[in-house]
Design a protein around this motif. Structure first.
Motif, short mmCIF file in Angstrom:
data_model
loop_
_atom_site.label_atom_id
_atom_site.label_comp_id
_atom_site.label_asym_id
_atom_site.label_seq_id
_atom_site.Cartn_x
_atom_site.Cartn_y
_atom_site.Cartn_z
N ASP A 52 -4.91 1.53 16.10
CA ASP A 52 -5.13 2.81 16.76
C ASP A 52 -3.85 3.58 17.02
O ASP A 52 -3.88 4.75 17.40
CB ASP A 52 -5.86 2.60 18.10
CG ASP A 52 -7.27 2.04 17.91
OD1 ASP A 52 -7.85 2.26 16.83
OD2 ASP A 52 -7.78 1.39 18.84
N GLN A 53 -2.70 2.93 16.82
CA GLN A 53 -1.41 3.57 17.09
C GLN A 53 -0.66 3.97 15.83
O GLN A 53 0.38 4.61 15.90
CB GLN A 53 -0.52 2.60 17.89
CG GLN A 53 -1.09 2.22 19.24
CD GLN A 53 -0.22 1.18 19.91
OE1 GLN A 53 0.99 1.36 20.01
NE2 GLN A 53 -0.83 0.10 20.37
N VAL A 54 -1.19 3.58 14.66
CA VAL A 54 -0.46 3.75 13.40
C VAL A 54 -1.16 4.75 12.50
O VAL A 54 -2.39 4.81 12.44
CB VAL A 54 -0.33 2.38 12.69
CG1 VAL A 54 0.24 2.53 11.29
CG2 VAL A 54 0.55 1.45 13.51
N VAL A 55 -0.35 5.56 11.80
CA VAL A 55 -0.86 6.45 10.76
C VAL A 55 -0.26 6.02 9.43
O VAL A 55 0.81 5.41 9.38
CB VAL A 55 -0.55 7.93 11.04
CG1 VAL A 55 -1.34 8.41 12.24
CG2 VAL A 55 0.92 8.18 11.24
N ARG A 56 -0.98 6.36 8.35
CA ARG A 56 -0.57 5.93 7.01
C ARG A 56 -0.64 7.12 6.07
O ARG A 56 -1.50 7.98 6.19
CB ARG A 56 -1.54 4.85 6.53
CG ARG A 56 -1.26 4.36 5.13
CD ARG A 56 -2.40 3.50 4.60
NE ARG A 56 -3.51 4.37 4.25
CZ ARG A 56 -4.79 4.11 4.53
NH1 ARG A 56 -5.13 3.02 5.15
NH2 ARG A 56 -5.75 4.95 4.19
N THR A 57 0.27 7.13 5.12
CA THR A 57 0.19 8.06 4.01
C THR A 57 0.67 7.32 2.76
O THR A 57 1.02 6.14 2.84
CB THR A 57 1.01 9.35 4.27
OG1 THR A 57 0.65 10.34 3.30
CG2 THR A 57 2.49 9.09 4.26
N TYR A 58 0.67 8.00 1.65
CA TYR A 58 1.09 7.38 0.39
C TYR A 58 2.35 8.07 -0.10
O TYR A 58 2.41 9.29 -0.15
CB TYR A 58 -0.02 7.49 -0.65
CG TYR A 58 0.30 6.79 -1.94
CD1 TYR A 58 0.15 5.41 -2.04
CD2 TYR A 58 0.78 7.49 -3.03
CE1 TYR A 58 0.47 4.75 -3.22
CE2 TYR A 58 1.09 6.84 -4.21
CZ TYR A 58 0.94 5.48 -4.29
OH TYR A 58 1.25 4.82 -5.46
N ASP A 59 3.36 7.29 -0.43
CA ASP A 59 4.61 7.82 -0.98
C ASP A 59 4.60 7.57 -2.49
O ASP A 59 4.73 6.43 -2.93
CB ASP A 59 5.81 7.13 -0.32
CG ASP A 59 7.13 7.74 -0.73
OD1 ASP A 59 7.29 8.07 -1.93
OD2 ASP A 59 8.00 7.87 0.14
N SER A 60 4.43 8.65 -3.25
CA SER A 60 4.34 8.49 -4.71
C SER A 60 5.68 8.05 -5.32
O SER A 60 5.69 7.41 -6.37
CB SER A 60 3.86 9.79 -5.36
OG SER A 60 4.72 10.86 -5.04
N ASN A 61 6.79 8.37 -4.67
CA ASN A 61 8.09 7.91 -5.18
C ASN A 61 8.22 6.40 -5.07
O ASN A 61 8.82 5.76 -5.93
CB ASN A 61 9.24 8.58 -4.42
CG ASN A 61 9.32 10.06 -4.69
OD1 ASN A 61 9.01 10.52 -5.78
ND2 ASN A 61 9.72 10.82 -3.69
N LEU A 62 7.69 5.84 -3.98
CA LEU A 62 7.73 4.39 -3.79
C LEU A 62 6.53 3.69 -4.41
O LEU A 62 6.49 2.48 -4.50
CB LEU A 62 7.79 4.06 -2.29
CG LEU A 62 9.00 4.55 -1.52
CD1 LEU A 62 8.82 4.30 -0.03
CD2 LEU A 62 10.26 3.87 -2.03
N ASN A 63 5.51 4.50 -4.76
CA ASN A 63 4.25 3.96 -5.26
C ASN A 63 3.66 2.96 -4.26
O ASN A 63 3.24 1.86 -4.61
CB ASN A 63 4.45 3.31 -6.63
CG ASN A 63 3.14 3.12 -7.36
OD1 ASN A 63 2.20 3.88 -7.17
ND2 ASN A 63 3.07 2.08 -8.18
N SER A 64 3.68 3.38 -2.98
CA SER A 64 3.28 2.47 -1.91
C SER A 64 2.78 3.26 -0.71
O SER A 64 3.21 4.39 -0.47
CB SER A 64 4.48 1.62 -1.49
OG SER A 64 4.15 0.78 -0.42
N ALA A 65 1.91 2.62 0.06
CA ALA A 65 1.52 3.17 1.36
C ALA A 65 2.71 3.03 2.30
O ALA A 65 3.48 2.07 2.21
CB ALA A 65 0.32 2.41 1.92
N VAL A 66 2.88 4.01 3.17
CA VAL A 66 3.93 3.97 4.18
C VAL A 66 3.30 4.25 5.54
O VAL A 66 2.27 4.93 5.63
CB VAL A 66 5.08 4.96 3.88
CG1 VAL A 66 5.90 4.49 2.68
CG2 VAL A 66 4.57 6.37 3.66
#
Length: 92
Positions: A52-66
């Motif tokens: 409930d405290q964390v947000v996520r997005t996707y970094d295409s440069n890293l090819n990974s969720a951050v």
């Protein structure tokens, strides 16, 4: 490490690593390497006790969720970026 027996110190350390001022966003592996715990445990904490405290997005440069905390996101991202992310559904 079992979810129900997750060490409270690890939970706090993961949260602190996500809020590290050197970073806006963190990968699971980056947090795990910094803390010396497994990526699996970091992922369990993010998706469990901190969900409930964390947000996520996707970094295409890293090819990974951050990931970052909602608090850190609010402090580090500009209002314009937060609005654009909300409209494009980029941050969850």
């Amino acid at each position: 490490m079992s979810d129900e027996f997750m060490d409270i110190n690890h939970i706090e350390k993961v949260k602190d690593a996500l809020e590290d001022d050197q970073y806006n966003w963190r990968t699971v592996d980056g947090v795990a390497n910094q803390l010396g715990i497994s990526s699996e445990d970091v992922r369990k904490i993010i998706n469990g006790q901190l969900r409930d405290q964390v947000v996520r997005t996707y970094d295409s440069n890293l090819n990974s969720a951050v990931y970052t905390t909602r608090k850190h996101y609010g402090e580090k991202e500009s209002t314009l970026n937060r609005l654009l992310s909300a409209f494009t559904n980029r941050v969850v």
